[in-house]
Design a protein around this motif. Structure first.
Motif, PDB file in Angstrom:
ATOM      1  N   TRP A 207       0.843  -1.201   0.000  1.00  0.00           N
ATOM      2  CA  TRP A 207       0.000   0.000   0.000  1.00  0.00           C
ATOM      3  C   TRP A 207       0.877   1.250   0.000  1.00  0.00           C
ATOM      4  O   TRP A 207       1.774   1.408   0.818  1.00  0.00           O
ATOM      5  N   LYS A 208       0.548   2.145  -0.916  1.00  0.00           N
ATOM      6  CA  LYS A 208       1.363   3.348  -1.122  1.00  0.00           C
ATOM      7  C   LYS A 208       0.563   4.620  -0.811  1.00  0.00           C
ATOM      8  O   LYS A 208       1.134   5.672  -0.529  1.00  0.00           O
ATOM      9  N   ASN A 209      -0.751   4.512  -0.863  1.00  0.00           N
ATOM     10  CA  ASN A 209      -1.632   5.679  -0.851  1.00  0.00           C
ATOM     11  C   ASN A 209      -2.206   5.951   0.530  1.00  0.00           C
ATOM     12  O   ASN A 209      -1.804   5.344   1.523  1.00  0.00           O
ATOM     13  N   ASN A 210      -3.172   6.865   0.613  1.00  0.00           N
ATOM     14  CA  ASN A 210      -3.836   7.117   1.893  1.00  0.00           C
ATOM     15  C   ASN A 210      -5.058   6.215   2.016  1.00  0.00           C
ATOM     16  O   ASN A 210      -5.287   5.326   1.188  1.00  0.00           O
ATOM     17  N   VAL A 211      -5.871   6.421   3.049  1.00  0.00           N
ATOM     18  CA  VAL A 211      -7.041   5.575   3.268  1.00  0.00           C
ATOM     19  C   VAL A 211      -7.990   5.607   2.073  1.00  0.00           C
ATOM     20  O   VAL A 211      -8.598   4.588   1.707  1.00  0.00           O
ATOM     21  N   ASN A 212      -8.117   6.762   1.436  1.00  0.00           N
ATOM     22  CA  ASN A 212      -9.020   6.883   0.291  1.00  0.00           C
ATOM     23  C   ASN A 212      -8.471   6.271  -0.984  1.00  0.00           C
ATOM     24  O   ASN A 212      -9.102   6.339  -2.039  1.00  0.00           O
ATOM     25  N   GLY A 213      -7.277   5.675  -0.895  1.00  0.00           N
ATOM     26  CA  GLY A 213      -6.676   5.061  -2.073  1.00  0.00           C
ATOM     27  C   GLY A 213      -6.066   6.055  -3.026  1.00  0.00           C
ATOM     28  O   GLY A 213      -5.887   5.757  -4.215  1.00  0.00           O
ATOM     29  N   SER A 236      -6.870   2.965  -5.454  1.00  0.00           N
ATOM     30  CA  SER A 236      -6.023   1.778  -5.481  1.00  0.00           C
ATOM     31  C   SER A 236      -4.971   1.869  -4.390  1.00  0.00           C
ATOM     32  O   SER A 236      -4.938   2.822  -3.607  1.00  0.00           O
ATOM     33  N   SER A 237      -4.125   0.856  -4.365  1.00  0.00           N
ATOM     34  CA  SER A 237      -3.029   0.862  -3.400  1.00  0.00           C
ATOM     35  C   SER A 237      -1.900   1.791  -3.834  1.00  0.00           C
ATOM     36  O   SER A 237      -1.054   2.155  -3.025  1.00  0.00           O
ATOM     37  N   GLU A 238      -1.890   2.193  -5.123  1.00  0.00           N
ATOM     38  CA  GLU A 238      -0.806   3.036  -5.635  1.00  0.00           C
ATOM     39  C   GLU A 238      -1.225   3.745  -6.924  1.00  0.00           C
ATOM     40  O   GLU A 238      -2.099   3.295  -7.655  1.00  0.00           O
ATOM     41  N   PHE A 239      -0.627   4.901  -7.144  1.00  0.00           N
ATOM     42  CA  PHE A 239      -0.673   5.633  -8.417  1.00  0.00           C
ATOM     43  C   PHE A 239      -2.000   6.297  -8.788  1.00  0.00           C
ATOM     44  O   PHE A 239      -2.118   6.810  -9.888  1.00  0.00           O
ATOM     45  N   TYR A 240      -3.007   6.289  -7.930  1.00  0.00           N
ATOM     46  CA  TYR A 240      -4.257   6.985  -8.250  1.00  0.00           C
ATOM     47  C   TYR A 240      -4.142   8.438  -7.804  1.00  0.00           C
ATOM     48  O   TYR A 240      -3.884   8.723  -6.649  1.00  0.00           O
ATOM     49  N   LYS A 241      -4.375   9.389  -8.734  1.00  0.00           N
ATOM     50  CA  LYS A 241      -4.137  10.804  -8.433  1.00  0.00           C
ATOM     51  C   LYS A 241      -5.262  11.468  -7.663  1.00  0.00           C
ATOM     52  O   LYS A 241      -5.118  12.608  -7.207  1.00  0.00           O
ATOM     53  N   GLY A 242      -6.400  10.798  -7.507  1.00  0.00           N
ATOM     54  CA  GLY A 242      -7.514  11.351  -6.745  1.00  0.00           C
ATOM     55  C   GLY A 242      -8.599  11.932  -7.621  1.00  0.00           C
ATOM     56  O   GLY A 242      -8.410  12.118  -8.826  1.00  0.00           O
ATOM     57  N   PRO A 243      -9.760  12.233  -7.028  1.00  0.00           N
ATOM     58  CA  PRO A 243     -10.874  12.777  -7.801  1.00  0.00           C
ATOM     59  C   PRO A 243     -10.650  14.212  -8.255  1.00  0.00           C
ATOM     60  O   PRO A 243     -11.269  14.672  -9.216  1.00  0.00           O
ATOM     61  N   SER A 244      -9.783  14.938  -7.551  1.00  0.00           N
ATOM     62  CA  SER A 244      -9.433  16.309  -7.922  1.00  0.00           C
ATOM     63  C   SER A 244      -8.099  16.655  -7.287  1.00  0.00           C
ATOM     64  O   SER A 244      -7.656  15.996  -6.340  1.00  0.00           O
ATOM     65  N   ALA A 245      -7.457  17.668  -7.796  1.00  0.00           N
ATOM     66  CA  ALA A 245      -6.179  18.098  -7.228  1.00  0.00           C
ATOM     67  C   ALA A 245      -6.373  18.574  -5.796  1.00  0.00           C
ATOM     68  O   ALA A 245      -7.350  19.265  -5.481  1.00  0.00           O
ATOM     69  N   ALA A 246      -5.443  18.175  -4.911  1.00  0.00           N
ATOM     70  CA  ALA A 246      -5.484  18.555  -3.494  1.00  0.00           C
ATOM     71  C   ALA A 246      -6.784  18.118  -2.820  1.00  0.00           C
ATOM     72  O   ALA A 246      -7.285  18.791  -1.926  1.00  0.00           O
ATOM     73  N   SER A 247      -7.312  16.983  -3.228  1.00  0.00           N
ATOM     74  CA  SER A 247      -8.561  16.484  -2.645  1.00  0.00           C
ATOM     75  C   SER A 247      -8.378  15.908  -1.250  1.00  0.00           C
ATOM     76  O   SER A 247      -9.352  15.791  -0.494  1.00  0.00           O
ATOM     77  N   GLU A 248      -7.140  15.563  -0.873  1.00  0.00           N
ATOM     78  CA  GLU A 248      -6.913  14.811   0.354  1.00  0.00           C
ATOM     79  C   GLU A 248      -6.454  15.697   1.512  1.00  0.00           C
ATOM     80  O   GLU A 248      -5.692  16.650   1.300  1.00  0.00           O
ATOM     81  N   PRO A 249      -6.895  15.380   2.740  1.00  0.00           N
ATOM     82  CA  PRO A 249      -6.506  16.213   3.892  1.00  0.00           C
ATOM     83  C   PRO A 249      -5.004  16.235   4.132  1.00  0.00           C
ATOM     84  O   PRO A 249      -4.459  17.246   4.592  1.00  0.00           O
ATOM     85  N   GLU A 250      -4.321  15.133   3.816  1.00  0.00           N
ATOM     86  CA  GLU A 250      -2.870  15.110   3.998  1.00  0.00           C
ATOM     87  C   GLU A 250      -2.179  16.064   3.017  1.00  0.00           C
ATOM     88  O   GLU A 250      -1.258  16.803   3.399  1.00  0.00           O
TER      89      GLU A 250
END
Length: 414
Positions: A207-213, A236-250
């Motif tokens: 696993w490479k990503n955060n909880v949201n994959g 996914s466990s890796e390489f997914y850029k997210g639903p939008s830029a800067a979408s994640e709290p981290e």
């Protein structure tokens, strides 16, 4: 009565076995450890809860956890003056993203050292913690660099992901987080993850990503984010850029920190490959020159190769480095430590430390315009703002080296 006693003893033994099992990494059956290592790890986890801590966990070779990071932060503050700690934000699963600050908080020059933005690369956290101690020990021995610079460390930028890589779903705090990760796993059921326990464990250990994959290092708001092909297209466990830029709290917490602090330069640790990413095709000429100067210092100190600028893959970059270079104009380098696969085995930490010991002091001296220590080729490094020379360093294409070139699918799922 005897039957009841036997039942109680059986229940107690089962409880101990379950606790010991949870203390092991998710891939205990795949990443083999000796019986002594396994026993020692369980004993150390028990000691953490039962006795007062007397030495730093990062000084050893056991798996470095979020809990051990918290304990080491407290011990740093008790052993050294001028150490402050806080949190720059909260993760999806409610953990603190910790920051350690040393040096002069009012200094004009500020340096950020960040590690473990990728979950399975948690070997970088004890490395960065050793750098904290190194700088504090140098100050105690009479060096004055910390009088003129403020160094801020984010040693574990993705603690939820680290917990997943180390302990699978047992590492998460709340039911929503576990359900989110389980849904990600189920969405890749065609890989055989649900039928094959080894593949299931492999997937979580990698696993490479955060909880949201979401891959936090593909989630920064650059002009290239929309065009970036993340190789996944869904959580996914890796390489997914997210639903939008800067979408994640981290991601948002790191952006906020950088915007508030206006760092002079940034050192970002990843694993693995013993290479250094330094160039960004969209960086200004001035920033690119400073990137190069930092990279040459790091290459000479560590022996790592510089990634050829023609192979830096930054055209549509949306990583932390891309954002710093392209959007913020902040010089920075990314060092990939260790060799083999991620998670990098803990027994590599001593070699990694030998390679990186002295690097942060040298970069700080260069930033301050002071003549640094002699380096491996016997010459002195120029200040970071000057043109860097290529003597003593070599360039490579990242193909075949580094974490990005590990297999994207579990064994037998290709």
């Amino acid at each position: 009565m005897k039957r009841e006693q036997r039942m109680r003893l059986w229940a107690a033994a089962l409880s101990v076995c379950m606790a010991a099992g949870m203390a092991q990494p998710a891939m205990a059956g795949v990443v083999k450890k000796s019986a002594a290592q396994t026993s020692g790890s369980a004993a150390n986890n028990t000691a953490e809860a039962a006795t007062a801590q007397t030495d730093f966990y990062f000084a050893g070779q056991e798996m470095y956890t979020y809990q051990r990071l918290e304990a080491d932060m407290q011990l740093l503050k008790s052993k050294y003056e001028g150490v402050t700690t806080d949190s720059i934000g909260k993760t999806v699963d409610g953990r603190n993203i910790y920051r350690i600050v040393i040096g002069n908080p009012n200094a004009e020059k500020k340096v950020l050292v960040l590690a473990a933005i990728h979950a399975r690369e948690y070997i970088t956290t004890p490395l960065v913690m050793r750098q904290v101690r190194e700088m504090l020990d140098r100050k105690a021995s009479g060096e004055t660099a910390l009088n003129d610079v403020c160094i801020q460390f984010v040693p574990m930028a993705n603690p939820d992901g680290v917990q997943i890589s180390q302990r699978a779903l047992d590492g998460l705090n709340n039911a929503n987080s576990k359900q989110t990760v389980q849904r990600v796993i189920e969405s890749w059921a065609d890989w055989g993850l649900l039928e094959n326990k080894d593949k299931y464990n492999w997937y979580l250990n990698k696993w490479k990503n955060n909880v949201n994959g979401v891959d936090l290092n593909h989630n920064f708001p650059t002009k290239g984010w929309a065009q970036l092909n993340d190789n996944r297209g869904k959580a996914s466990s890796e390489f997914y850029k997210g639903p939008s830029a800067a979408s994640e709290p981290e991601t948002q917490a790191i952006i906020k920190l950088v915007n508030e602090q206006k760092f002079s330069e940034v050192i970002n640790y990843h694993a693995q490959g013993q290479i250094i990413y330094w160039s960004q095709m969209h960086a200004s000429k001035e920033v690119r020159a400073k990137d190069k100067a930092m990279a040459v210092i790091a290459a000479r100190r560590t022996g790592y190769a510089l990634v050829d600028p023609a192979a830096d893959g930054s055209r549509y970059g949306a990583g932390f480095k891309d954002w710093l270079d392209w959007e913020k104009g902040i010089p920075n380098i990314t060092l990939e430590v260790g060799l083999g696969v991620s998670p990098v085995p803990e027994n590599q930490i001593e070699k990694i430390w030998q390679q990186n010991q002295g690097l942060l002091p040298e970069l700080v001296n260069a930033l301050l315009g002071r003549s640094g220590e002699s380096i491996s080729n016997g010459t002195s490094t120029a200040a970071a703002g000057n043109t860097a020379q290529d003597s003593g360093v070599h360039y490579v294409s990242p193909k075949g080296s580094g974490d990005a070139n590990e297999s994207l699918t579990p064994p037998g799922a290709e």
